[in-house]
Design an enzyme around this catalytic site. Structure first.
Site, PDB file in Angstrom:
ATOM      1  N   ALA A 124       0.831  -1.208   0.000  1.00 20.70           N
ATOM      2  CA  ALA A 124       0.000   0.000   0.000  1.00 20.70           C
ATOM      3  C   ALA A 124       0.865   1.257   0.000  1.00 20.70           C
ATOM      4  CB  ALA A 124      -0.930  -0.021   1.213  1.00 20.70           C
ATOM      5  N   ILE A 157      -5.480  -0.194  -3.896  1.00 18.45           N
ATOM      6  CA  ILE A 157      -4.614  -1.235  -3.346  1.00 18.45           C
ATOM      7  C   ILE A 157      -5.120  -2.631  -3.724  1.00 18.45           C
ATOM      8  CG2 ILE A 157      -3.516  -2.140  -1.250  1.00 18.45           C
ATOM      9  CD1 ILE A 157      -2.748   0.817  -2.244  1.00 18.45           C
ATOM     10  N   GLN A 279      -1.487 -12.504 -46.349  1.00 18.26           N
ATOM     11  CA  GLN A 279      -0.214 -11.966 -45.857  1.00 18.26           C
ATOM     12  C   GLN A 279      -0.374 -10.908 -44.764  1.00 18.26           C
ATOM     13  OE1 GLN A 279       2.127 -10.810 -49.253  1.00 18.26           O
ATOM     14  NE2 GLN A 279       2.704 -12.919 -49.673  1.00 18.26           N
ATOM     15  N   GLY A 343     -15.080  -9.598 -35.922  1.00 20.68           N
ATOM     16  CA  GLY A 343     -16.235  -9.340 -35.043  1.00 20.68           C
ATOM     17  C   GLY A 343     -16.239 -10.244 -33.822  1.00 20.68           C
ATOM     18  N   GLU A 366       2.232  -0.393 -10.788  1.00 22.55           N
ATOM     19  CA  GLU A 366       3.650  -0.565 -10.408  1.00 22.55           C
ATOM     20  C   GLU A 366       4.543   0.419 -11.171  1.00 22.55           C
ATOM     21  OE1 GLU A 366       5.328  -3.729  -8.839  1.00 22.55           O
ATOM     22  OE2 GLU A 366       3.471  -4.681  -8.278  1.00 22.55           O
ATOM     23  N   GLY A 367       4.045   1.636 -11.338  1.00 14.30           N
ATOM     24  CA  GLY A 367       4.760   2.656 -12.089  1.00 14.30           C
ATOM     25  C   GLY A 367       4.283   2.636 -13.525  1.00 14.30           C
TER      26      GLY A 367
HETATM   27  C1  LIG Z   1      -6.123  -1.864 -10.730  1.00 11.91           C
HETATM   28  C2  LIG Z   1      -5.066  -1.117  -9.997  1.00 11.91           C
HETATM   29  C3  LIG Z   1      -4.310  -1.765  -9.041  1.00 11.91           C
HETATM   30  C4  LIG Z   1      -3.324  -1.074  -8.324  1.00 11.91           C
HETATM   31  N1  LIG Z   1      -2.641  -1.706  -7.318  1.00 11.91           N
HETATM   32  C5  LIG Z   1      -1.807  -0.982  -6.505  1.00 11.91           C
HETATM   33  C6  LIG Z   1      -1.239  -1.573  -5.339  1.00 11.91           C
HETATM   34  O1  LIG Z   1      -1.430  -2.764  -5.054  1.00 11.91           O
HETATM   35  N2  LIG Z   1      -0.481  -0.801  -4.524  1.00 11.91           N
HETATM   36  C7  LIG Z   1      -0.233   0.518  -4.792  1.00 11.91           C
HETATM   37  O2  LIG Z   1       0.452   1.153  -4.014  1.00 11.91           O
HETATM   38  N3  LIG Z   1      -0.769   1.106  -5.908  1.00 11.91           N
HETATM   39  C8  LIG Z   1      -1.548   0.392  -6.755  1.00 11.91           C
HETATM   40  N4  LIG Z   1      -2.121   0.984  -7.863  1.00 11.91           N
HETATM   41  C9  LIG Z   1      -1.848   2.387  -8.135  1.00 11.91           C
HETATM   42  C10 LIG Z   1      -0.979   2.593  -9.372  1.00 11.91           C
HETATM   43  O3  LIG Z   1       0.339   2.181  -9.109  1.00 11.91           O
HETATM   44  C11 LIG Z   1      -1.069   4.080  -9.764  1.00 11.91           C
HETATM   45  O4  LIG Z   1      -2.386   4.294 -10.252  1.00 11.91           O
HETATM   46  C12 LIG Z   1      -0.054   4.465 -10.799  1.00 11.91           C
HETATM   47  O5  LIG Z   1       1.248   4.457 -10.237  1.00 11.91           O
HETATM   48  C13 LIG Z   1      -0.320   5.849 -11.389  1.00 11.91           C
HETATM   49  O6  LIG Z   1      -0.587   6.783 -10.397  1.00 11.91           O
HETATM   50  P1  LIG Z   1      -1.868   7.755 -10.560  1.00 11.91           P
HETATM   51  O7  LIG Z   1      -3.023   6.877 -10.825  1.00 11.91           O
HETATM   52  O8  LIG Z   1      -1.894   8.643  -9.374  1.00 11.91           O
HETATM   53  O9  LIG Z   1      -1.567   8.594 -11.866  1.00 11.91           O
HETATM   54  P2  LIG Z   1      -0.740   9.952 -11.940  1.00 11.91           P
HETATM   55  O10 LIG Z   1       0.529   9.811 -11.191  1.00 11.91           O
HETATM   56  O11 LIG Z   1      -1.630  11.084 -11.592  1.00 11.91           O
HETATM   57  O12 LIG Z   1      -0.389   9.999 -13.491  1.00 11.91           O
HETATM   58  C14 LIG Z   1      -1.333  10.416 -14.481  1.00 11.91           C
HETATM   59  C15 LIG Z   1      -0.623  10.395 -15.837  1.00 11.91           C
HETATM   60  O13 LIG Z   1       0.490  11.317 -15.827  1.00 11.91           O
HETATM   61  C16 LIG Z   1       1.684  10.630 -16.142  1.00 11.91           C
HETATM   62  N5  LIG Z   1       2.774  11.188 -15.349  1.00 11.91           N
HETATM   63  C17 LIG Z   1       2.786  11.396 -13.997  1.00 11.91           C
HETATM   64  N6  LIG Z   1       3.968  11.945 -13.633  1.00 11.91           N
HETATM   65  C18 LIG Z   1       4.708  12.041 -14.756  1.00 11.91           C
HETATM   66  C19 LIG Z   1       6.027  12.514 -15.037  1.00 11.91           C
HETATM   67  N7  LIG Z   1       6.834  12.947 -14.073  1.00 11.91           N
HETATM   68  N8  LIG Z   1       6.456  12.494 -16.327  1.00 11.91           N
HETATM   69  C20 LIG Z   1       5.654  12.038 -17.314  1.00 11.91           C
HETATM   70  N9  LIG Z   1       4.401  11.570 -17.111  1.00 11.91           N
HETATM   71  C21 LIG Z   1       3.936  11.568 -15.854  1.00 11.91           C
HETATM   72  C22 LIG Z   1       1.406   9.161 -15.779  1.00 11.91           C
HETATM   73  O14 LIG Z   1       2.282   8.293 -16.472  1.00 11.91           O
HETATM   74  C23 LIG Z   1      -0.031   9.023 -16.182  1.00 11.91           C
HETATM   75  O15 LIG Z   1      -0.118   8.811 -17.555  1.00 11.91           O
HETATM   76  C24 LIG Z   1      -3.067   0.299  -8.621  1.00 11.91           C
HETATM   77  C25 LIG Z   1      -3.838   0.933  -9.599  1.00 11.91           C
HETATM   78  C26 LIG Z   1      -4.822   0.258 -10.271  1.00 11.91           C
HETATM   79  C27 LIG Z   1      -5.655   0.990 -11.279  1.00 11.91           C
END
Ligand SMILES: Cc1cc2nc3c(=O)[nH]c(=O)nc-3n(C[C@H](O)[C@H](O)[C@H](O)COP(=O)(O)OP(=O)(O)OC[C@H]3O[C@@H](n4cnc5c(N)ncnc54)[C@H](O)[C@@H]3O)c2cc1C
Length: 392
Positions: A124, A157, A279, A343, A366-367
């Site tokens: 988390a 999470i 192809q 389809g 995970e990033g």
């Molecule tokens: C189904 C699901 C499961 C998940 N599971 C976990 C978990 O178990 N534990 C946990 O801790 N988190 C979890 N997450 C969270 C997930 O890791 C984050 O959603 C993710 O890291 C992106 O963060 P954000 O959603 O806040 O997007 P933001 O950080 O707001 O990003 C929005 C957009 O801006 C881009 N962006 C942001 N900063 C930059 C930058 N510096 N340069 C260029 N582009 C940028 C991003 O790539 C993205 O396209 C989960 C999310 C989902 C949807």
């Protein structure tokens, strides 16, 4: 049999996972997707066959068979069901904090239960306002005698509500930026801890994704992972390893979609011949297979690096490249698989529709892949390279 990087023993274990995936998990995949219910029967299957143990050393009750084989197992399961693959991925993600920074007492208390699957783990880090920018988290932890008191919340999470052990990150010194973050082990029955809600999602529908709330939540001081202030470093060390698990999930989705599309293209006929012999379709199949093989090269190399105890600082770029390549392959390949089925690809009767929805998340969690690219470029800029041209 095609040439294989795995040893005989690794191949045998892969065969066991492959058989379970084909016979026991594949028939459940569409149902899991439709019901949006966490598949406890799959957890039970993993427990029975010791599959959680693939991620743990023998001293904790695991198989001690190494990281590469764990990744292969996630890939095999994800070929048929990405939700089920994710259960293995997150067991590793939720255990890595302990493995990397836990005390002997913490390890003895928790790792055997995670290795057997008695406990499921979770990680988390993300919050509503801090995903990519995880250091901007707002959850706090203050010391109160023999306990820490956590306040705040986490969002998105995986395994929320089904995990027994959460690795939670919170600020013990809110003014200190990265250096003010600490890591904690939180058990699901901790007072003041609640799973507030679960999110409906586009894909990986059987996996729970939830919001955690900490309201004066009390955690024993013995559950601090590492020292106060080491949490951010621990979080990043975990991700350097765990993002390979997402890569393996993505690769499995990609290969599963490729295999399905190949079989379909062999038998579906238009204009007097199987579509695989047109192809334009043959080229798609070739590109899909090549994307999977290239991504697999990066992923298995990462597994081999960890198993060979490569220097830790080299894992960051290697896992980021594997995650980027595998997840981009998963999205591109599943989109093409839908196209190959025409389809039929778009309707739920065929699995490529689910695979395409499942693939998308691998580019986000995970990033995000934007962040992976930043990480890879940062590591490239740090490297000392021997340039062949004298001057740049
Ligand atoms: C189904 C699901 C499961 C998940 N599971 C976990 C978990 O178990 N534990 C946990 O801790 N988190 C979890 N997450 C969270 C997930 O890791 C984050 O959603 C993710 O890291 C992106 O963060 P954000 O959603 O806040 O997007 P933001 O950080 O707001 O990003 C929005 C957009 O801006 C881009 N962006 C942001 N900063 C930059 C930058 N510096 N340069 C260029 N582009 C940028 C991003 O790539 C993205 O396209 C989960 C999310 C989902 C949807």
């Amino acid at each position: 049999m095609a040439w294989d990087v795995l040893s005989d023993e690794q191949r045998e274990l892969r065969e066991l996972v492959r058989t379970l995936a084909r016979d026991r998990i594949a028939p459940r995949a569409a149902e899991i997707d439709e019901s949006h219910e966490f598949p406890w029967d799959v957890v039970e299957l993993y427990r029975e066959h010791g599959l959680f143990g693939l991620f743990f050393d023998e001293e904790w009750g695991g198989t001690g068979t190494g990281v590469l084989l764990g990744l292969v197992a996630i890939e095999e399961v994800s070929k048929v069901c990405a939700t089920s693959g994710l259960i293995l991925t997150v067991q590793e993600l939720g255990s890595l904090g302990l493995k990397l920074a836990g005390t002997q007492e913490q390890k003895e208390r928790c790792l055997p239960k995670l290795a057997s699957g008695e406990w499921l783990g979770a990680y988390a880090l993300s919050e509503a306002g801090s995903g990519s920018d995880s250091a901007a988290m707002r959850t706090t932890a203050r010391r109160d005698g023999g306990e820490y008191v956590l306040d705040g919340g986490k969002r998105f999470i995986t395994n929320a509500g089904v995990a027994t052990l959460y690795t939670v990150f919170a600020k013990t010194d809110p003014d200190a930026g990265h250096a003010g973050i600490s890591a904690f082990l939180l058990e699901a029955d901790a007072p003041g801890f609640e799973v507030a809600r679960l999110e409906p999602k586009m894909g990986i529908a059987g996996s729970t994704t939830g919001e955690l709330v900490f309201d004066e939540c009390r955690v024993p001081a013995a559950n601090l992972l590492g020292e106060e202030g080491e949490g951010f470093r621990i979080a990043m060390r975990i991700l350097d390893r765990s993002r390979a698990g997402v890569a393996a999930q993505a690769l499995g989705i990609a290969q599963g979609a490729t295999d399905y599309a190949l079989e379909y293209a062999r038998t579906r006929e238009t204009m007097g011949k199987p579509i695989a012999e047109h192809q334009l379709i043959a080229a798609k199949l070739a590109d899909m297979e090549t994307a999977c093989a290239a991504a697999r090269g990066l992923l298995y190399r990462f597994g081999q690096m960890v198993d060979a105890r490569a220097p830790e600082e080299e894992l960051t770029k290697a896992s980021a490249m594997a995650k980027l390549a595998c997840s981009d392959a998963a999205m591109a390949v599943t989109t093409e698989a839908v196209q190959i089925l025409g389809g039929y690809g778009y309707i739920k009767e065929y699995p490529v529709e689910r695979m395409m929805r499942d693939a998308k998340i691998t580019q986000i969690y995970e990033g995000t892949n934007e962040i992976q690219r930043l990480v890879i470029a940062r590591e490239m800029l740090r490297e000392q390279r021997a340039y062949l041209l004298a001057e740049v």
